[in-house]
Structure formats: structure tokens, C-alpha cells
Scaffold this motif. Sequence first.
Motif, PDB file in Angstrom:
ATOM      1  N   LEU A   1       0.830  -1.208   0.000  1.00 44.95           N
ATOM      2  CA  LEU A   1       0.000   0.000   0.000  1.00 44.95           C
ATOM      3  C   LEU A   1       0.867   1.261   0.000  1.00 44.95           C
ATOM      4  N   GLN A   2       1.948   1.224   0.762  1.00 48.73           N
ATOM      5  CA  GLN A   2       2.853   2.370   0.788  1.00 48.73           C
ATOM      6  C   GLN A   2       3.515   2.582  -0.573  1.00 48.73           C
ATOM      7  N   ILE A   3       3.897   1.502  -1.228  1.00 50.99           N
ATOM      8  CA  ILE A   3       4.483   1.614  -2.567  1.00 50.99           C
ATOM      9  C   ILE A   3       3.444   2.175  -3.545  1.00 50.99           C
ATOM     10  N   GLN A   4       2.199   1.759  -3.373  1.00 49.06           N
ATOM     11  CA  GLN A   4       1.130   2.273  -4.238  1.00 49.06           C
ATOM     12  C   GLN A   4       0.965   3.790  -4.060  1.00 49.06           C
ATOM     13  N   ASP A   5       0.981   4.233  -2.808  1.00 46.23           N
ATOM     14  CA  ASP A   5       0.756   5.650  -2.535  1.00 46.23           C
ATOM     15  C   ASP A   5       1.963   6.504  -2.897  1.00 46.23           C
ATOM     16  N   ARG A   6       3.138   6.028  -2.576  1.00 45.52           N
ATOM     17  CA  ARG A   6       4.339   6.862  -2.735  1.00 45.52           C
ATOM     18  C   ARG A   6       4.961   6.744  -4.128  1.00 45.52           C
ATOM     19  N   CYS A   7       4.756   5.602  -4.779  1.00 40.00           N
ATOM     20  CA  CYS A   7       5.404   5.374  -6.080  1.00 40.00           C
ATOM     21  C   CYS A   7       4.393   5.282  -7.218  1.00 40.00           C
ATOM     22  N   ASN A   8       3.106   5.506  -6.912  1.00 42.78           N
ATOM     23  CA  ASN A   8       2.054   5.404  -7.940  1.00 42.78           C
ATOM     24  C   ASN A   8       2.073   4.029  -8.613  1.00 42.78           C
ATOM     25  N   GLN A   9       2.201   2.996  -7.793  1.00 44.89           N
ATOM     26  CA  GLN A   9       2.267   1.625  -8.279  1.00 44.89           C
ATOM     27  C   GLN A   9       0.959   0.906  -7.948  1.00 44.89           C
ATOM     28  N   PRO A  10       0.047   0.714  -8.929  1.00 45.95           N
ATOM     29  CA  PRO A  10      -1.240   0.045  -8.657  1.00 45.95           C
ATOM     30  C   PRO A  10      -1.031  -1.366  -8.101  1.00 45.95           C
ATOM     31  N   LEU A  11      -1.938  -1.769  -7.208  1.00 42.16           N
ATOM     32  CA  LEU A  11      -1.820  -3.098  -6.608  1.00 42.16           C
ATOM     33  C   LEU A  11      -1.999  -4.214  -7.630  1.00 42.16           C
ATOM     34  N   ASP A  12      -2.811  -3.954  -8.655  1.00 47.29           N
ATOM     35  CA  ASP A  12      -3.059  -5.023  -9.624  1.00 47.29           C
ATOM     36  C   ASP A  12      -1.868  -5.255 -10.560  1.00 47.29           C
ATOM     37  N   THR A  13      -0.812  -4.462 -10.409  1.00 48.01           N
ATOM     38  CA  THR A  13       0.404  -4.688 -11.200  1.00 48.01           C
ATOM     39  C   THR A  13       1.459  -5.440 -10.401  1.00 48.01           C
ATOM     40  N   ALA A  14       1.096  -5.926  -9.218  1.00 50.91           N
ATOM     41  CA  ALA A  14       2.044  -6.630  -8.360  1.00 50.91           C
ATOM     42  C   ALA A  14       1.716  -8.114  -8.314  1.00 50.91           C
ATOM     43  N   LEU A  15       2.753  -8.939  -8.304  1.00 52.64           N
ATOM     44  CA  LEU A  15       2.612 -10.382  -8.118  1.00 52.64           C
ATOM     45  C   LEU A  15       3.271 -10.749  -6.801  1.00 52.64           C
ATOM     46  N   THR A  16       2.454 -11.312  -5.863  1.00 51.77           N
ATOM     47  CA  THR A  16       2.986 -11.592  -4.538  1.00 51.77           C
ATOM     48  C   THR A  16       2.180 -12.690  -3.862  1.00 51.77           C
ATOM     49  N   TYR A  17       2.769 -13.236  -2.827  1.00 57.23           N
ATOM     50  CA  TYR A  17       2.135 -14.286  -2.026  1.00 57.23           C
ATOM     51  C   TYR A  17       1.042 -13.735  -1.121  1.00 57.23           C
ATOM     52  N   ALA A  18       1.038 -12.416  -0.839  1.00 55.55           N
ATOM     53  CA  ALA A  18       0.122 -11.838   0.152  1.00 55.55           C
ATOM     54  C   ALA A  18      -1.079 -11.144  -0.465  1.00 55.55           C
ATOM     55  N   TYR A  19      -1.181 -11.190  -1.798  1.00 57.67           N
ATOM     56  CA  TYR A  19      -2.269 -10.467  -2.460  1.00 57.67           C
ATOM     57  C   TYR A  19      -2.632 -11.206  -3.735  1.00 57.67           C
TER      58      TYR A  19
END
Length: 784
Positions: A586-604
Motif C-alpha cells: 500500500l505504501q508503494i502504491q501511494d508513494r510510487c504510484n504503483q497500482p496493486l493489480d500490477t504486483a505479483l505476490t504471495y500476500a495479495y
Amino acid sequence: MPKSRKVAIAVLLFYATTFPAMGYMSYLFMTNTVLEMNPNDDSLVGQSIIKSVEYFKEGQVIVRPFVMMIQDSNMRPIIENSLFRNFSDAVYDSIYNSGPDGQVSSMFESMLGYLTVPSFAGQMRQRLIGGENNSTTVIELEIKGTVDMKVAVDMMVDWVKNWTNFYNPSFTVQSTSVSQVFEDLAHGIINDLIKVDAVSIPITIFVLVLCVGSVRMLNIPGLMIPLSLAFSFGLMYPVSLALQISSLAPEMSAAVILAITVDYSLFLSTRFLDEATKMRVNIGDRQATDDEKFEVVSRTTTLTAHNILVSGGTIAVSLAGIAILPAGFIRTIGLVFSVGAVVAMIISLTFVPAVLLVFYNFFSAPRNITWANFLLLKTSFWKRVQKCRGKESKDEAAPLINSVQNEGLSSSPTVRVNPQDLSLSSPTDNVMRTQCNSQLEVSTVNTGRPISQLVDLEKSPTDFDDVDPSKLNPAAKAAFLQEALIEQNNSMWFKAGTVSVRHPYLVILVVMIFGSPFFYFATTIRTDFVIANEVPRDAPHVKVLTELQNQVGGGNAFPFGAVLIGYKPGDLLTDVFFNRTYEFMLQIQDRCNQPLDTALTYAYIDGVGPITADFAKLLLESTWIPGADAYQYLYNKSVDRSNMAGVIQFTPTFDPFGKQAYAYLNSFQEVIDEFRAKYPETFSFIGVTGSSAGSWQIMVTVLAKFPMQIGITFAVIFVLIAGTFRSVFIPVRMIVTVAYTVAFAYGAGCIVFQHQWTWKVWPAMEGVDAYSWTCPIFSRSEER
């Protein structure tokens, strides 16, 4: 044979016998360099790479990638191409099953491609395909950390070439990697140096000949340059066996060595011809004796050695200062620079005097080249331009010699002329002027009248440039000196120089006002690490990089990776670790303008949201929950086997090798620092890797230490110059003038490079709006 000549011959024999060996060692040195640019091990990205290699053994994080772009020749879906699967299977077989050639498997340890990802893991699969009609896909191979990257890349390129030549598929295979991009960079540097040298060397030769006045003296830089290069690189070969030297070092340092060598050869050549001219004036028509030759060469070396030693020492210290910076490839470039400067200095003070002494008669021939002679212009207008005279000046003493000789003074008694009396380095020196005037008032000539009374100052000027003073009688020699003094006093450059002496504060004020706009623009300097701007625009491997970024998976081909590590095995499979991983996202999304749906991870899970550790365990153990198999694949590709470390892959929404990456990664580091401080009990390490993270890390680390490097270098130079001249004022003045020059140069550069107005008049600059971050590092050190 005098001892001095024997020593000179011995010096020449030493260089002649060692040159072939040093040349061979130079070749070995250049073939023993590497084309890698890695961040320091103690940096954030450097530690992330080390941790990734330690924990992720199954290709979860690709640290040393070799990327192949496969594109259908007819722009049809690549997966429908009948030979694409054969190609993918052949690559897979060569890496994992040793294939028909076991060498490939010894170089690579993992493969990621469209066909290696199960069909149920659609989200991961889609990032590996794209382009028109999904005609383009990517295969990523991980090069083992224990092998030479260039060797592995060359082997795989040959393997691909052999396969495509045999099967002749209807698709193309292009590749890119760090070593290939740096190879493009090295070739670009070499080609640029060739183009620059093709223009600069002829101009340098032209100016050198006209400044020195002798074509024969071109042999001095002609001999010094290959010797300096051979000995500089030859001495670096043993160093390259113990230390990785960047392949950029030989190419970049060659230009610096060339410049220094020409500079020192100009010092020595002009001084030698001046001293030889004095000796000819002194001895007349006879040949110089061995002692007199030694005296000329000795004075030449003595009078230039101080300048060369101070200049060479200052340059060597400045270039060695680059080695302070925390980047391996930059440190090695600075080391080669410094060694080259020292070698050029030593050769100029040992080899050149020996050559001049042994071949004295050849090199001491009178100057026979002038600007007017070269251009075949003899007009008085040209003479005024050539000698930088004003409109009101006259060739006052030019007819003096003819007048003297016409009065029958050739039989005058021989007068011994002191060589020091003919030094023209200080035309305003009172002692010099007194000597000249006393010689001009000699009354022992046949006419019994002072020479000054024999001169008609209104006669038309003669071509004084071709006069050999050794052919003149004593009175005419004095006239020769007086003419030279009058000429220099009438020079507009001399007159301009006297203004600065008489009105120093006014001159300083004018200079500062003139430079102030450029100082302002220098404060606006911007740097970036846009890879496309670092290499030639037609660089093939950067083109592949750009095309992959634009086509495949909407930028998914080169993700950034956040590495999160706990303290012991099993720490990751806890709700605390999962929750804080999601908070980090969430912090990366807010500070780096990185949408969550562009991330691949075990926690999401996209479409589901954040998940708990218990739900993750259920999915990992389930065979009946829809999507469980996709999550299991995702989990295995993002978590190590001990459940202690995990990676989040962030697909950039911009070009990760462009200027936006700088701000993005700066913000990324801020989030990492905050989480390290906030949750030290959860995370033993948080880092970032992938895409352009390595280049960014080198840039920010080096630029952070750059002010310290400048300070230390200037301090050492200050002590060196102050000790040499026993003055504090001289090094202070030098530092001020160097700072002025650097600020002026970068201000002018900012006007040219950082504004789009140049794009219209200089198409090659389109897209460039900042300096490459390496420019301040190398150019400021060289300018010192």
C-alpha cells in the motif's frame, strides 16, 4: 663517445626492447577486462542481489538475466507458430537436461518463458507475451553467478544462431543482456573516439606544426603516443589479474593519454627549438659539439621538467581521485587514467630527452614553418592578422637587418652573444631591454655610427620570419632581438595582458559578470541514467530492450522486485508477515504510484485482495479450491523453500530504464527505510532489485560521495601545489580558476542539453534534457 650520449642510447635501447613486450601485455590487458556494472555489495541493491542469490534457488528472482525476444515474422500469434514450441523445448532441455550440449546447462540455472508457466497461472503468463496479435514473447534465462556473463551470453547467442540456421523458423530471435548493452556502449565509445580523433588529430597536427614551426618535431608525439599507451596498459595487465577492470577503461583512458602526450610533447619541442636557436646564434656556422648538444637538451629538460612534473602530478591526483568513488567500474577507470598520466609524464622526461640528444642534428634544424608560409600569404594585411597587431603598429625594426648589412657591417668584430640574452619569454624585462639597447648602440662597427641611426623606420616591411639569426653579424643579431621585442610589445594580446596587470579588479569584475549567467544555469544541472541516451541510438541490444518494454506484457518483461526476509524459517507464513507485506504494498502504491493489480505476490491475489497466512496455507494444501493451483505456482515463484524470504514483483507503469525510474526508486528506498525502522522485529532485511535498480544504485551512491571526492582531491592538490611553489596564493588561485571553468562549462552545457530548443537544430539531441550522470564524474576530474 661522451657519457651523456651513452646514457641516452641506453635509454632508447631500453624502450625499444621493452616496447614489444609491453605492447603484448597491453593486448592481454584489453582482453582481460569485463563489461559489467554492478552496485557495491554493501549497498541496498547490492545486498538485495546477494540475498536473492542466497535464498531464491529456483529462479524466483532473476539477477543476471539473458533475455530473448521471439517475434513472428508475419505478426501472427507466436504460440501458433509450429516451431516456437520446439524452440522453447530445446532451450529448456539444454538448460535443465543438459541437452545435446552440456555446456549450456553449466552456464545457466533457470528459465522463464510463456510455455514454462502453467496455463492456470494466467496472470504470470500474460506478462511474457504481447505485441501486435500477441506476436512477440520473451524467454528469460538466469546466468549462474559463478560464470563470466559475457562467456555465457556468447555461448547462448551461438546456440540460438545454430538452431535457427538449422530449422529456419518463421520467427526472429533477438537477445539483450547487461553485457550486450555494455558492449553496445563500448562500441559506441570507440566509434565516437574514432570520429573525434579523425577530426581532432589532423587539427592537432596542423596546430602543432605551426606552433612548433617544424614538421620534424611531429616525430616526438608520434613516438610518445604508442609508448605511453603500451606502457600504461601493459603495467595494468598484472593489476587486471587481481582486480576486475572495466572494459570502458582502455577506450576512455586512451583519449586522455593522447591529450596529455601531445601537451607534453609541445612543451618539450618548443623549448628544445628555442634552446637550439640560441645555441646556433652563439656558435655561428659551425656544428655544435657533444657538450653543447648536451647543454641544449639539458636546459630543455630542466626548464620543462618542473611544469611537466607539476602538471602530471596534478592530473594524476585528480584522476586518481575518481578511485575514491564507491563503484567498481568507475574506480578502475580512474586507476587506468592515473597510471596513464604518470607514464606519459615519465616517458616525456626520459625518452624524449634521449631522442633529442641522440638525433640532435635532425631535430635542431631551424624552424621553417609559419602561418604565412603554410598558407602562402605574404601580404602586410596577413602579417597584421598573423602577428595580432593593431592598425597603428608598424614593422618598426623589420628593415633593421637590411640597413645594417647594407652599411657594410658584415665585417664587424665578432661579439659573443649570451643565449639567455635572446630569451623572448619576458619582453618587458628591464634587464633584457637594457641589454638590447646597449647592443644596438655599439660603436665598433665600420661606419662609426650607432646602429639605431642606420635604420629607416619608414621603409617597407621585409619578410623577417625567414631570417636565421645564426647567419647574421653581431650587430644584426642585436637588431634581430630588438625587432622581436618591438613585435611582441605591439601585439594586441600583450596589450590586453597589460590591462589585467594595471586594472586587476576591473578585469575580475568583467570576467565575473560575463560568467554569472552560466553560473546560474550550472546550479540547475540535472542528471539521469536513461540507458537509451548512454549508448548509440542504433545500438541493437538497447533496441531489443526498448521493444520488449513497449510490447511484451505492457512492460511486464522487466519488473522491479522487493525482497522481504524474516529471521528464521517459517517466519513468512504468519499473519504478521502477510499483513505487513500488504501494508508495504500500500505504501508503494501511494508513494510510487504503483497500482496493486500490477504486483505479483504471495500476500495479495488480484480480484480477491489481501489474504491471510491461514488462507494461504489452505490454498497451498488444497486440490479442490478453484485457483489453488495458480496460487501454488505463484507462491513457489515468490517464496523460498524455507518460507523465510519472499519477493514482490512490481510491474512498472513507465519505462523502467527511463528518467522516471530515478524518482520511482528514490521513493521506493524511502518506503524501505521507513519499514526497516518501523518493523525491525519482523524484517531482517528489505531490499529492491530487478530492472534498472542496479544502475540507479550506482548513480545515487556515486553522486552522494562525489562532493567528498572533490573535496579530498582539491585538498591533496592544494597541498601539492602549495608545497611545490611554497605559496598559498597560487593553489587558491588555481582552485578558483578551475571552479570558474567548471561552472562556466556546465552552465553552457545546461543551456544546450537541458532545453528542448536544441532538438530542432540538432536532431540527435531529441529526447535529451539532462546530463548523463557520469559526465560530472569524469569531466570535472579531467578539467582539474
